[in-house]
Design a protein around this motif. Structure first.
Motif, PDB file in Angstrom:
ATOM      1  N   TYR A   1      61.690  -4.656 -25.165  1.00  0.00           N
ATOM      2  CA  TYR A   1      60.928  -5.438 -24.200  1.00  0.00           C
ATOM      3  C   TYR A   1      61.780  -5.882 -23.016  1.00  0.00           C
ATOM      4  CZ  TYR A   1      58.445  -5.623 -28.626  1.00  0.00           C
ATOM      5  OH  TYR A   1      57.855  -5.283 -29.819  1.00  0.00           O
ATOM      6  N   SER A   2      62.993  -5.353 -22.923  1.00  0.00           N
ATOM      7  CA  SER A   2      63.860  -5.684 -21.795  1.00  0.00           C
ATOM      8  C   SER A   2      63.384  -4.963 -20.539  1.00  0.00           C
ATOM      9  CB  SER A   2      65.304  -5.297 -22.097  1.00  0.00           C
ATOM     10  OG  SER A   2      65.431  -3.877 -22.134  1.00  0.00           O
ATOM     11  N   ASP A   3      63.743  -5.502 -19.391  1.00  0.00           N
ATOM     12  CA  ASP A   3      63.383  -4.855 -18.123  1.00  0.00           C
ATOM     13  C   ASP A   3      63.942  -3.433 -18.058  1.00  0.00           C
ATOM     14  OD1 ASP A   3      62.083  -7.159 -17.253  1.00  0.00           O
ATOM     15  OD2 ASP A   3      63.909  -7.964 -16.334  1.00  0.00           O
ATOM     16  N   ASP A   4      65.156  -3.240 -18.572  1.00  0.00           N
ATOM     17  CA  ASP A   4      65.787  -1.918 -18.520  1.00  0.00           C
ATOM     18  C   ASP A   4      65.009  -0.882 -19.329  1.00  0.00           C
ATOM     19  OD1 ASP A   4      67.801  -2.822 -16.888  1.00  0.00           O
ATOM     20  OD2 ASP A   4      69.230  -3.180 -18.521  1.00  0.00           O
TER      21      ASP A   4
ATOM     22  N   ASN B   1      61.068   2.273 -17.828  1.00  0.00           N
ATOM     23  CA  ASN B   1      60.814   3.680 -18.155  1.00  0.00           C
ATOM     24  C   ASN B   1      59.326   4.016 -18.122  1.00  0.00           C
ATOM     25  OD1 ASN B   1      63.566   4.310 -18.590  1.00  0.00           O
ATOM     26  ND2 ASN B   1      63.469   3.460 -20.651  1.00  0.00           N
ATOM     27  N   ASP B   2      58.463   2.989 -18.215  1.00  0.00           N
ATOM     28  CA  ASP B   2      57.014   3.201 -18.125  1.00  0.00           C
ATOM     29  C   ASP B   2      56.533   3.246 -16.677  1.00  0.00           C
ATOM     30  OD1 ASP B   2      56.822   3.278 -20.859  1.00  0.00           O
ATOM     31  OD2 ASP B   2      56.267   1.167 -21.067  1.00  0.00           O
ATOM     32  N   PHE B   3      57.460   3.101 -15.725  1.00  0.00           N
ATOM     33  CA  PHE B   3      57.135   3.088 -14.298  1.00  0.00           C
ATOM     34  C   PHE B   3      57.922   4.205 -13.612  1.00  0.00           C
ATOM     35  CE2 PHE B   3      55.739  -0.963 -15.657  1.00  0.00           C
ATOM     36  CZ  PHE B   3      54.970  -1.572 -14.677  1.00  0.00           C
ATOM     37  N   PRO B   4      57.485   5.450 -13.703  1.00  0.00           N
ATOM     38  CA  PRO B   4      58.226   6.555 -13.083  1.00  0.00           C
ATOM     39  C   PRO B   4      58.436   6.301 -11.583  1.00  0.00           C
ATOM     40  CG  PRO B   4      56.469   7.400 -14.490  1.00  0.00           C
ATOM     41  CD  PRO B   4      56.256   5.924 -14.393  1.00  0.00           C
TER      42      PRO B   4
ATOM     43  N   TYR C   1      51.423  -4.824 -14.176  1.00  0.00           N
ATOM     44  CA  TYR C   1      50.979  -3.879 -13.144  1.00  0.00           C
ATOM     45  C   TYR C   1      51.112  -2.423 -13.575  1.00  0.00           C
ATOM     46  CZ  TYR C   1      49.982  -7.319  -9.561  1.00  0.00           C
ATOM     47  OH  TYR C   1      49.407  -8.343  -8.838  1.00  0.00           O
ATOM     48  N   HIS C   2      51.580  -2.184 -14.804  1.00  0.00           N
ATOM     49  CA  HIS C   2      51.823  -0.783 -15.166  1.00  0.00           C
ATOM     50  C   HIS C   2      50.560   0.074 -15.184  1.00  0.00           C
ATOM     51  CE1 HIS C   2      50.545  -0.089 -19.402  1.00  0.00           C
ATOM     52  NE2 HIS C   2      50.646  -1.386 -19.502  1.00  0.00           N
ATOM     53  N   PRO C   3      49.334  -0.453 -15.425  1.00  0.00           N
ATOM     54  CA  PRO C   3      48.167   0.441 -15.364  1.00  0.00           C
ATOM     55  C   PRO C   3      47.826   0.912 -13.951  1.00  0.00           C
ATOM     56  CG  PRO C   3      47.700  -1.506 -16.721  1.00  0.00           C
ATOM     57  CD  PRO C   3      48.961  -1.783 -15.962  1.00  0.00           C
ATOM     58  N   VAL C   4      48.349   0.229 -12.921  1.00  0.00           N
ATOM     59  CA  VAL C   4      47.946   0.540 -11.543  1.00  0.00           C
ATOM     60  C   VAL C   4      49.108   0.892 -10.624  1.00  0.00           C
ATOM     61  CG1 VAL C   4      45.884  -0.912 -11.739  1.00  0.00           C
ATOM     62  CG2 VAL C   4      47.993  -1.908 -10.833  1.00  0.00           C
ATOM     63  N   ALA C   5      50.326   0.562 -11.010  1.00  0.00           N
ATOM     64  CA  ALA C   5      51.462   0.662 -10.088  1.00  0.00           C
ATOM     65  C   ALA C   5      51.744   2.089  -9.642  1.00  0.00           C
ATOM     66  CB  ALA C   5      52.711   0.063 -10.740  1.00  0.00           C
ATOM     67  N   THR C   6      51.716   3.031 -10.569  1.00  0.00           N
ATOM     68  CA  THR C   6      52.071   4.406 -10.219  1.00  0.00           C
ATOM     69  C   THR C   6      51.109   4.998  -9.192  1.00  0.00           C
ATOM     70  OG1 THR C   6      53.028   4.715 -12.422  1.00  0.00           O
ATOM     71  CG2 THR C   6      52.547   6.699 -11.142  1.00  0.00           C
ATOM     72  N   GLU C   7      49.811   4.709  -9.347  1.00  0.00           N
ATOM     73  CA  GLU C   7      48.830   5.202  -8.378  1.00  0.00           C
ATOM     74  C   GLU C   7      49.026   4.539  -7.021  1.00  0.00           C
ATOM     75  OE1 GLU C   7      46.432   7.631  -8.342  1.00  0.00           O
ATOM     76  OE2 GLU C   7      47.502   8.241 -10.152  1.00  0.00           O
ATOM     77  N   LEU C   8      49.257   3.236  -7.010  1.00  0.00           N
ATOM     78  CA  LEU C   8      49.450   2.529  -5.744  1.00  0.00           C
ATOM     79  C   LEU C   8      50.701   3.015  -5.034  1.00  0.00           C
ATOM     80  CD1 LEU C   8      48.510  -1.108  -6.856  1.00  0.00           C
ATOM     81  CD2 LEU C   8      47.103   0.491  -5.540  1.00  0.00           C
ATOM     82  N   ALA C   9      51.725   3.395  -5.806  1.00  0.00           N
ATOM     83  CA  ALA C   9      52.988   3.826  -5.212  1.00  0.00           C
ATOM     84  C   ALA C   9      52.899   5.203  -4.562  1.00  0.00           C
ATOM     85  CB  ALA C   9      54.088   3.819  -6.274  1.00  0.00           C
ATOM     86  N   LYS C  10      51.802   5.907  -4.767  1.00  0.00           N
ATOM     87  CA  LYS C  10      51.607   7.181  -4.082  1.00  0.00           C
ATOM     88  C   LYS C  10      51.338   6.976  -2.599  1.00  0.00           C
ATOM     89  CE  LYS C  10      49.808   9.637  -8.153  1.00  0.00           C
ATOM     90  NZ  LYS C  10      48.605  10.278  -8.759  1.00  0.00           N
ATOM     91  N   THR C  11      50.919   5.755  -2.239  1.00  0.00           N
ATOM     92  CA  THR C  11      50.557   5.459  -0.851  1.00  0.00           C
ATOM     93  C   THR C  11      51.413   4.355  -0.244  1.00  0.00           C
ATOM     94  OG1 THR C  11      48.276   6.007  -1.451  1.00  0.00           O
ATOM     95  CG2 THR C  11      48.605   4.916   0.664  1.00  0.00           C
ATOM     96  N   PHE C  12      51.911   3.445  -1.092  1.00  0.00           N
ATOM     97  CA  PHE C  12      52.600   2.253  -0.596  1.00  0.00           C
ATOM     98  C   PHE C  12      53.965   2.071  -1.241  1.00  0.00           C
ATOM     99  CE2 PHE C  12      48.042   1.480  -0.267  1.00  0.00           C
ATOM    100  CZ  PHE C  12      47.930   1.147   1.083  1.00  0.00           C
TER     101      PHE C  12
END
Length: 312
Positions: A15-18, A22-25, A63-74
């Motif tokens: 559960y560490s940030d490090d 890994n769940d946030f490519p 934010y992991h359910p939405v971050a990867t999609e948002l990062a495609k644009t922002f």
């Protein structure tokens, strides 16, 4: 992974940030000292900056359910606000104006001129305070199931109306007993230290339509983040500052930038009534098939709404 003297590998904290990053490519962990506190944040993607602020009782990981999609644009920057996760938990500074200043100093430290900012729950309160206090830095504002504290909070019932406090939260007469419980100093830490999982499980079931969407791993992440007494004290301080936040709100001018409010079945009607009083250019969208934790229950609808609004 470190090793003991007998060369047996020591297990990493899952559960560490490090480990969680890994769940946030494409995202990386970062830290910055701003306004006298160290903040942890993660960032990924490129383009116009989108600051993302989580709520209680979660962390940046929400934010992991939405971050990867948002990062495609922002360029997505997800911040553990003061008192949350790996960020500092000082004795004071939990009014939303001070917390907004934390974010403003981070924005300046990163050399950003204008940002979109979005927040859920308590994070929505901080995002709105940022927009009120730093409009010249705010391109667009998005709040999800959470807006700046107002005097309406003072009308919340101490006791639930007959028949309204059942297995699931009643949207017509919501009973949020933790608003009062979190006002209490010192006692919550003693009750919940090492036992926060019990509160999480109860809360997720009560305020979500389908709490199966909050996985066992996610629950363990948040229990790990809030099990310590300092984490409980600090997160409760977000609630204990509401009277100061309400006083500060009386001094603010209506927001001029475009504002999107996204409400669950619990909050939609309240946001639809309240946001037009404090914003001139506002649209409120209801995702009524979702409870309070919209990212987990309806991530695709959240992403579609956010991308559509920011593209307009």
């Amino acid at each position: 992974m470190t090793q003991t003297k007998d060369h047996t590998p020591e297990p990493q904290n899952p559960y560490s940030d490090d480990e969680l990053i890994n769940d946030f490519p494409g995202f990386t962990n970062q830290y910055a000292t701003v306004n006298g506190v160290k903040l942890h944040y993660v960032e990924g993607g490129s383009g116009m900056p989108l600051i993302c602020l989580p709520g209680w009782p979660q962390t940046w990981y929400s934010y992991h359910p939405v971050a990867t999609e948002l990062a495609k644009t922002f360029r997505v920057i997800i911040v553990d606000i003061r008192g949350m996760g790996s960020s500092d938990k000082p004795a004071s500074g939990y009014d939303k104006k001070t917390m907004a200043t934390d974010i403003w100093e981070l924005v300046r430290q990163l050399g950003l001129k204008k940002v979109h900012i979005m927040g859920h729950d308590i994070g929505g309160m901080v995002a709105m305070s940022f927009a009120f206090n730093y409009p010249e830095f705010t391109q667009k504002l998005i709040v999800l199931d959470g807006s700046h504290p107002s005097e309406g909070m003072m009308q919340m019932p101490l006791m639930p109306a007959a028949g309204t406090f059942t297995e699931k939260m009643d949207a017509r007469m919501p009973y949020a007993w933790w608003m009062g419980f979190n006002q209490v100093k010192e006692l919550p830490e003693k009750i919940l230290e090492g036992r926060f999982q019990y509160l999480l499980d109860w809360l997720f079931h009560y305020v979500m339509i389908d709490d199966r969407k909050m996985t066992a791993f996610e629950r363990a992440v948040y229990a790990s983040a809030y099990n310590e007494a300092d984490s409980i004290r600090a997160s409760n301080a977000w609630y204990q500052s509401f009277t100061q936040d309400i006083d500060d709100a009386k001094t603010y001018q209506p927001l001029a930038m475009p504002v999107l409010g996204i409400g669950s079945y619990i909050s939609y009607q309240y946001m639809k009534m309240g946001l037009p009083y404090v914003a001139n250019d506002v649209h409120v969208l209801g995702i009524l098939e979702s409870g309070h934790y919209l990212y987990e229950e309806k991530p695709e609808q959240v992403v579609d709404a956010v991308l559509s609004f920011l593209a307009s």
